[in-house]
Design an enzyme around this catalytic site. Sequence first.
Site, PDB file in Angstrom:
ATOM      1  N   GLN B 125       0.837  -1.196   0.000  1.00 15.31           N
ATOM      2  CA  GLN B 125       0.000   0.000   0.000  1.00 15.31           C
ATOM      3  C   GLN B 125       0.871   1.246   0.000  1.00 15.31           C
ATOM      4  OE1 GLN B 125      -2.260   1.148   3.604  1.00 15.31           O
ATOM      5  NE2 GLN B 125      -4.076   0.694   2.403  1.00 15.31           N
ATOM      6  N   GLY B 126       0.581   2.190  -0.873  1.00 13.01           N
ATOM      7  CA  GLY B 126       1.331   3.449  -0.908  1.00 13.01           C
ATOM      8  C   GLY B 126       0.426   4.602  -0.550  1.00 13.01           C
ATOM      9  N   SER B 128       0.474   6.403   3.187  1.00 17.18           N
ATOM     10  CA  SER B 128       1.138   7.356   4.088  1.00 17.18           C
ATOM     11  C   SER B 128       2.419   7.902   3.481  1.00 17.18           C
ATOM     12  CB  SER B 128       1.501   6.684   5.414  1.00 17.18           C
ATOM     13  OG  SER B 128       0.350   6.319   6.115  1.00 17.18           O
ATOM     14  N   SER B 160       4.324  -1.731   4.231  1.00 17.11           N
ATOM     15  CA  SER B 160       4.566  -3.131   4.585  1.00 17.11           C
ATOM     16  C   SER B 160       4.883  -3.926   3.330  1.00 17.11           C
ATOM     17  CB  SER B 160       3.327  -3.741   5.254  1.00 17.11           C
ATOM     18  OG  SER B 160       2.987  -3.011   6.395  1.00 17.11           O
ATOM     19  N   GLU B 244     -11.334  -3.236   5.213  1.00 20.22           N
ATOM     20  CA  GLU B 244     -10.140  -3.713   5.918  1.00 20.22           C
ATOM     21  C   GLU B 244     -10.398  -3.806   7.420  1.00 20.22           C
ATOM     22  OE1 GLU B 244      -5.424  -2.471   6.217  1.00 20.22           O
ATOM     23  OE2 GLU B 244      -6.938  -0.931   6.170  1.00 20.22           O
ATOM     24  N   GLU B 369      -6.471   7.255  17.092  1.00 23.39           N
ATOM     25  CA  GLU B 369      -7.003   8.620  17.178  1.00 23.39           C
ATOM     26  C   GLU B 369      -7.967   8.885  16.026  1.00 23.39           C
ATOM     27  OE1 GLU B 369      -3.920   7.686  17.814  1.00 23.39           O
ATOM     28  OE2 GLU B 369      -3.890   8.223  19.936  1.00 23.39           O
TER      29      GLU B 369
END
Lengths: 340, 386
Positions: B125-126, B128, B160, B244, B369
């Site tokens: 996953q790209g 953040s 990851s 997810e 958060e």
Amino acid sequence: MDLHTTRDQDEIIESAQEYLSRELPADRSITQKDTALSGRQWRGMADMGWFSMGLSEEAGGLGLSVIEEALVMREFGRYLAPPQALGTMLAAHLAVDAGETTLAAALASGDRRAAIAVPAQGGTTGGPATGAYRLVDTDQADLAIGWSSAGAFLAPMDAFIGREVVAPMDATLQISTAEGLDAGKAVWRSDNDGLFNARARVLTAAALTGGAEAVCAVSTEYAKVRHQFGKPIGSFQAIAHPLAKMATRNEAALACLYYAAVCVRDGKPDRDLFTASARSVAYYAGYDNAVASMQIHGGYGQTYEYMPHFYLKRAMIYGLVGGGVAADEADVLEADSIII
Amino acid sequence: MHLDLTPEDERFREEVRDWLVDNIPKGRAPTGRYDFREFDMNWQKTMYAGGWAGISWPKEYGGRGLSTIEQIIWYEEGAKAGAPDEGCAFVGLNHGGPTLIANASEAQKSFHLPKILKGESVWCQGFSEPGSGSDLASLSTRAEIDGDELVINGSKIWTSYAQVADYQELLVRTDPEARKHGGITWVICDMKAPGITIRAVPMANGNEGHLNQVFYDDVRLPITNVVGEINGGWKVAMSTLSFERGTAFTARQIRLAKMVDDLVDRAKTKTGPSGKATFANEEIGRRLSKLRAETVALRGMTFLAVAKNVRRDQPGPDGSMLKMMVSRLGKEAQQIARQLMGNDILIMGHETYEHFYSFANSVGGGTDEIQHNIVAERVLGLPKSY
């Protein structure tokens, strides 16, 4: 597999909310002077069928299951109905189980009410302990019920020796102490199949869950209308995040309650694990949510005139009855495994 | 309201159990930098060959086309039987794949989905970036449109499995003038494309095979790799985040339940310095009991969420509540484990290694958060708090 309420169950919830919001709105507690519902109010609840809904039709009930009873009890928790309602619902079951049909009918019809007895030292005992008791919600009650995993007893109020009305922790209720119990006057039934305690745990968890939900709703409403620094305080994460935690505790308590109630109705092998877990989770939801609510309400949260402390006190009471949360916690650890 | 499985589901559960007994690989996935890919993909290939890949995926892309309940049964039975974690197949199976199913073109779906199920491609996953975490929509990795190509420059982080991945679900800014959610595009990035550099980010437990930072230096991707519309990437990304946070946690819940059972057993038998059973320590006993009761409640939450989902168009915010609970309970379990380990925490064995991983639970996949914000806004109707 479907953990959702059915249409019929939704109707039971709606009619309970409609009745209670009209006849027993929770904020009546602030100005309430009497420590019991009037005969008219109590009979009104009986007429809704709430004290006998879980009894079989032969026993004069509506033949509904513990799930429907729990849905109503959750509303009782939400509207701060007196703990006598829990005592009376359970007492009617005990009376039927013990073959005391006249007594069961009197409880179902609203003629008699059962307060809740807990041993002064807490803990659980086999048979009715003859020692000192604390009695919750005794005003207008002519009976008191006490239970643990060992069994349950129902005793007339005059079986309690040296009974005295004391200053109550919750001023909307009458609390009594007793130095002892004349066990010979009590109806006692061993809970050999564990069904009574399982039902009691589900109904107690339901009352706690309703209270937890209500105190979250009250706090959320307050956070939307109370302004500081020019904004509703709910727009600050210091307030919004504790509220989100409250909502999450509610969801866990409700889901566990539903699961446990189905286990009791259908006699699932995981019944005792889920009922013990349900009361434990609901207790911490009720208590922790009320504590958080007192903080969110700031100075007002410390006053008698705001709602949080009423829910705090009820959570404490429902955490003490029937052997207390400590007994549930011990049983949760007893289970060999929680892999279903 | 009931807990009964249909006879078909019961049969399905039996079949799953029987198959798992004979097919679960021995041993744990290796924990080096690259060596786990083969282990994870072999397990995925085994599942595919047995007909167990993509239980709730559409049949036309190689899935079984079954319901969420069957998917949950699969996860539960796998975790109970000690099947390996999905490992580096996680992103493709639980995020990239479902996003393609919901948003991609026919050509994109028929190329990528079978490869994911067959254990032939690893996705990462790209999302953040070093400067964009919880405020994901502030991302600044640029994509210039040059003819029929996108030219990417920038950097992604916390990626990851990037070092073993074939493809990436990449969010890039295609319109810097648009309002921040409006100028983002979701594109399939070929991780072997020239101009990509990957740097391992070692974790607190010393693991170097999980987190990475990815740098893009004039990386050219065909415009046909865009999923959804150019500048429509935010909607594409959001369509599956709640996915997810839903059933993908089922296996983790069972592993948590196993760990809690194990902690209870250990606390019953282990004696403390005073010679008394650790269990007799009231504080540990109460914490364990609360942890166990809440872990039991998770099962109810999962099925309550499923029951609600079949009655509405898209998953609600329940997934966020579930994620917050699972993260918190996982961390609490590791705190109790630390007490039971005593001074053996000094040794970086499997338990200590896992202990340090637990802190990532409330960060990865959207921080606690942010989950709190989602619940405050979408469950309670509170105003935006940021």
